[in-house]
Scaffold this active site. Structure first.
Site: not given
Length: 274
Positions: A188, A181
């Site tokens: 992620d 992120c």
């Protein structure tokens, strides 16, 4: 952090509003990232969608009884804006203590609010929690993950993409995709599928390229567009589809796909990790 994220709720302490509030949605202009890829907003070399699935959606009936559902949203890649994920979660939470006449009204409100914020028509589908349409599946094509590769690059490097002169058509995928992120630095996790027709992509090099996103900080949608553009420019295929299926975080999973015009996308495919 870019200026368009300074006021975003992501990475900040937020109040969890439980009464309907569409102002919680926070748009981010797609043009900011696309400028770094030298993309012309009026002449994009791809089409596509960002498919979101929300697993924490609930509201009240007129008598105060809770309803739970799972929602699928499709945001066209041609929209001027995307929606920051935490603001989307906060917005959906605002339905929790709000009374709606029916699921039809909920869907109408969702479509209206989301379409307004992204400046394009958003498709909204609601499912029951036991709907078989949500059953997980598998990515088609060749899985690259068992290849023995040596990796020392963890930022996207298009020079890792190698081709030869043979023209082929194939589908490959990997579950080793990881990015971070751009605001919180949280990982992620995802899977990526690449379908193309053109000069053969070296599988070992392609896997190293996918892994090179491991320390890269960028939103899911941006990572897919970067991957699409790198392959398009380095390999010059006649046909290309790049699709990522990211693991659910905060009750939402995001699955963007980008394809050359005329390519048939692979839709409504959920993986076990999602």
């Amino acid at each position: 952090m870019s200026d368009d994220l300074k006021d975003a709720p992501l990475g900040q302490t937020s109040a969890y509003i439980t009464e309907y509030d569409p102002t919680l949605l926070y748009p981010i202009a797609r043009s900011v990232n696309r400028a770094s890829l030298d993309l012309d907003e009026d002449d994009l070399p791809f089409e596509g969608e960002d498919e979101w699935q929300a697993f924490e959606l609930s509201w009240l009936t007129p008598t105060g009884k809770p309803v739970v559902a799972i929602a699928r949203f499709r945001v066209p890649a041609s929209s001027t804006h995307l929606i920051e994920s935490k603001s989307w979660k906060l917005y959906l939470n605002s339905f929790n203590q709000t009374r709606f006449a029916s699921s039809v009204e909920v869907r109408r409100v969702l479509r209206q609010d989301l379409s307004r914020v992204v400046d394009a028509e958003v498709e909204v589908t609601l499912f029951g929690v036991d709907d078989m349409a949500l059953a997980p599946g598998r990515l088609p094509g060749i899985c690259l993950d068992d290849l023995d590769v040596e990796v020392d690059t963890y930022q996207p490097d298009p020079e890792l993409i190698i081709t030869d002169n043979e023209i082929i058509e194939e589908t490959v995928h990997s579950h080793l995709l990881k990015s971070n992120c751009p605001v919180t630095g949280q990982p992620d996790w995802g899977s990526v599928l690449i379908r193309y027709r053109g000069p053969a992509l070296d599988h070992h090099a392609l896997l190293a390229y996918i892994i090179s996103f491991r320390e890269h900080q960028e939103f899911h949608e941006h990572c897919v567009e970067r991957m699409f553009m790198d392959i398009l420019r380095e390999a010059e295929p006649d046909q290309l589809l790049v699709m990522a299926r990211y693991v659910r975080r905060g009750g939402l999973d995001i699955s963007p796909w980008r394809a050359m015009p005329g390519e048939t996308p692979i839709k409504t495919l959920r993986l076990m990790r999602q």
